[in-house]
Design a protein around this motif. Structure first.
Motif, mmCIF file in Angstrom:
data_model
loop_
_atom_site.group_PDB
_atom_site.id
_atom_site.type_symbol
_atom_site.label_atom_id
_atom_site.label_comp_id
_atom_site.label_asym_id
_atom_site.label_seq_id
_atom_site.Cartn_x
_atom_site.Cartn_y
_atom_site.Cartn_z
ATOM 1 N N LYS A 1 6.967 6.076 0.564
ATOM 2 C CA LYS A 1 7.323 4.806 1.190
ATOM 3 C C LYS A 1 6.067 3.852 0.832
ATOM 4 O O LYS A 1 5.116 4.097 -0.039
ATOM 5 C CB LYS A 1 7.182 4.898 2.620
ATOM 6 C CG LYS A 1 8.463 5.877 3.263
ATOM 7 C CD LYS A 1 8.357 6.051 4.568
ATOM 8 C CE LYS A 1 9.087 7.102 5.341
ATOM 9 N NZ LYS A 1 9.079 8.131 4.827
ATOM 10 N N PHE A 2 6.337 2.735 1.309
ATOM 11 C CA PHE A 2 5.085 1.761 1.247
ATOM 12 C C PHE A 2 4.901 0.819 2.461
ATOM 13 O O PHE A 2 5.731 0.813 3.272
ATOM 14 C CB PHE A 2 5.179 0.898 -0.155
ATOM 15 C CG PHE A 2 6.350 -0.154 0.016
ATOM 16 C CD1 PHE A 2 6.238 -1.580 0.717
ATOM 17 C CD2 PHE A 2 7.667 0.111 -0.780
ATOM 18 C CE1 PHE A 2 7.392 -2.096 0.653
ATOM 19 C CE2 PHE A 2 8.579 -0.786 -0.647
ATOM 20 C CZ PHE A 2 8.442 -1.829 0.144
ATOM 21 N N GLN A 3 3.694 0.537 2.739
ATOM 22 C CA GLN A 3 3.527 -0.470 3.595
ATOM 23 C C GLN A 3 3.231 -1.878 3.202
ATOM 24 O O GLN A 3 2.520 -1.931 2.125
ATOM 25 C CB GLN A 3 1.942 0.024 4.646
ATOM 26 C CG GLN A 3 2.553 1.516 4.942
ATOM 27 C CD GLN A 3 1.082 2.052 5.638
ATOM 28 O OE1 GLN A 3 0.064 1.441 5.924
ATOM 29 N NE2 GLN A 3 1.249 3.257 6.237
ATOM 30 N N ILE A 4 3.400 -2.880 4.219
ATOM 31 C CA ILE A 4 2.997 -4.215 3.565
ATOM 32 C C ILE A 4 1.799 -4.653 4.701
ATOM 33 O O ILE A 4 2.133 -4.593 5.892
ATOM 34 C CB ILE A 4 4.259 -4.979 3.781
ATOM 35 C CG1 ILE A 4 5.287 -4.328 2.908
ATOM 36 C CG2 ILE A 4 4.006 -6.495 3.280
ATOM 37 C CD1 ILE A 4 6.673 -5.295 2.807
ATOM 38 N N TRP A 5 0.777 -5.207 4.087
ATOM 39 C CA TRP A 5 -0.338 -5.537 4.777
ATOM 40 C C TRP A 5 -0.723 -7.122 4.584
ATOM 41 O O TRP A 5 -0.645 -7.420 3.456
ATOM 42 C CB TRP A 5 -1.432 -4.604 4.784
ATOM 43 C CG TRP A 5 -1.271 -3.138 5.290
ATOM 44 C CD1 TRP A 5 -0.741 -2.221 4.640
ATOM 45 C CD2 TRP A 5 -1.661 -2.898 6.394
ATOM 46 N NE1 TRP A 5 -0.901 -1.249 5.504
ATOM 47 C CE2 TRP A 5 -1.593 -1.580 6.493
ATOM 48 C CE3 TRP A 5 -2.660 -3.355 7.565
ATOM 49 C CZ2 TRP A 5 -2.060 -0.576 7.593
ATOM 50 C CZ3 TRP A 5 -3.066 -2.785 8.409
ATOM 51 C CH2 TRP A 5 -2.687 -1.266 8.559
ATOM 52 N N GLU A 6 -1.186 -7.924 5.632
ATOM 53 C CA GLU A 6 -1.896 -8.977 5.574
ATOM 54 C C GLU A 6 -3.207 -8.578 4.728
ATOM 55 O O GLU A 6 -4.057 -7.677 5.459
ATOM 56 C CB GLU A 6 -2.194 -9.553 6.753
ATOM 57 C CG GLU A 6 -2.814 -11.081 6.551
ATOM 58 C CD GLU A 6 -4.095 -11.166 6.351
ATOM 59 O OE1 GLU A 6 -4.427 -12.072 5.453
ATOM 60 O OE2 GLU A 6 -5.213 -10.482 6.757
ATOM 61 N N PRO A 7 -3.634 -9.020 3.502
ATOM 62 C CA PRO A 7 -4.847 -8.639 2.789
ATOM 63 C C PRO A 7 -6.183 -8.578 3.740
ATOM 64 O O PRO A 7 -6.937 -7.583 3.525
ATOM 65 C CB PRO A 7 -4.858 -9.516 1.758
ATOM 66 C CG PRO A 7 -3.744 -10.030 1.427
ATOM 67 C CD PRO A 7 -3.109 -10.139 2.746
ATOM 68 N N GLY A 8 -6.463 -9.406 4.505
ATOM 69 C CA GLY A 8 -7.546 -9.547 5.431
ATOM 70 C C GLY A 8 -7.608 -8.165 6.240
ATOM 71 O O GLY A 8 -8.617 -7.644 6.574
ATOM 72 N N VAL B 1 0.839 -1.164 0.042
ATOM 73 C CA VAL B 1 -0.034 -0.106 -0.120
ATOM 74 C C VAL B 1 0.804 1.128 0.080
ATOM 75 O O VAL B 1 1.679 1.393 0.989
ATOM 76 C CB VAL B 1 -1.019 -0.056 1.331
ATOM 77 C CG1 VAL B 1 -1.671 1.322 1.205
ATOM 78 C CG2 VAL B 1 -2.015 -1.335 1.220
ATOM 79 N N SER B 2 0.432 2.112 -0.790
ATOM 80 C CA SER B 2 1.293 3.399 -0.974
ATOM 81 C C SER B 2 1.402 4.207 -0.067
ATOM 82 O O SER B 2 -0.141 4.484 0.824
ATOM 83 C CB SER B 2 1.104 4.275 -2.160
ATOM 84 O OG SER B 2 1.795 5.464 -2.255
ATOM 85 N N ASP B 3 2.333 4.758 0.598
ATOM 86 C CA ASP B 3 2.372 5.977 1.759
ATOM 87 C C ASP B 3 3.282 7.053 1.276
ATOM 88 O O ASP B 3 4.470 7.255 1.994
ATOM 89 C CB ASP B 3 2.985 5.122 2.854
ATOM 90 C CG ASP B 3 2.693 6.052 4.233
ATOM 91 O OD1 ASP B 3 2.052 7.309 4.094
ATOM 92 O OD2 ASP B 3 3.148 5.864 5.187
ATOM 93 N N LEU B 4 2.792 7.628 0.236
ATOM 94 C CA LEU B 4 3.391 8.803 -0.634
ATOM 95 C C LEU B 4 4.859 8.380 -1.052
ATOM 96 O O LEU B 4 5.179 7.545 -2.090
ATOM 97 C CB LEU B 4 3.613 9.992 0.262
ATOM 98 C CG LEU B 4 2.321 10.796 0.325
ATOM 99 C CD1 LEU B 4 2.330 11.880 1.354
ATOM 100 C CD2 LEU B 4 1.689 10.806 -0.877
#
Length: 86
Positions: A55-62, A50-53
């Protein structure tokens, strides 16, 4: 910039960034996360970037689905919060 010298902000930044780790990229261009980070983020097979301008974040989809739905509802209920963005 003054907040940079706020002791509470400094404490939070130390706590938040203390878990930062380098990640390797394999020959196929995949980012390899350490087992510790995968366990912390509850990542099994799939991950969502997921974009954070800048940077990016990594998430478990649920988990991301639930967080995104809560964020969306927050902005629907409080549209004035949209002006707090970037």
């Amino acid at each position: 910039e003054r907040e940079r010298f706020d002791p509470q902000v400094a404490r939070f930044r130390r706590f938040y960034f203390s878990e930062a780790q380098d990640a390797a990229v394999d020959k196929q261009g995949r980012i390899l996360l350490s087992p510790r980070l995968r366990q912390f983020a509850n990542l099994d097979r799939d991950a969502l970037f997921v974009s954070d301008l800048d940077k990016f974040q990594i998430w478990e989809p649920g988990v991301w689905s639930r967080v995104a739905a809560m964020d969306e509802q927050e902005f629907i209920d409080n549209p004035e919060h949209m002006r707090l963005g970037f």
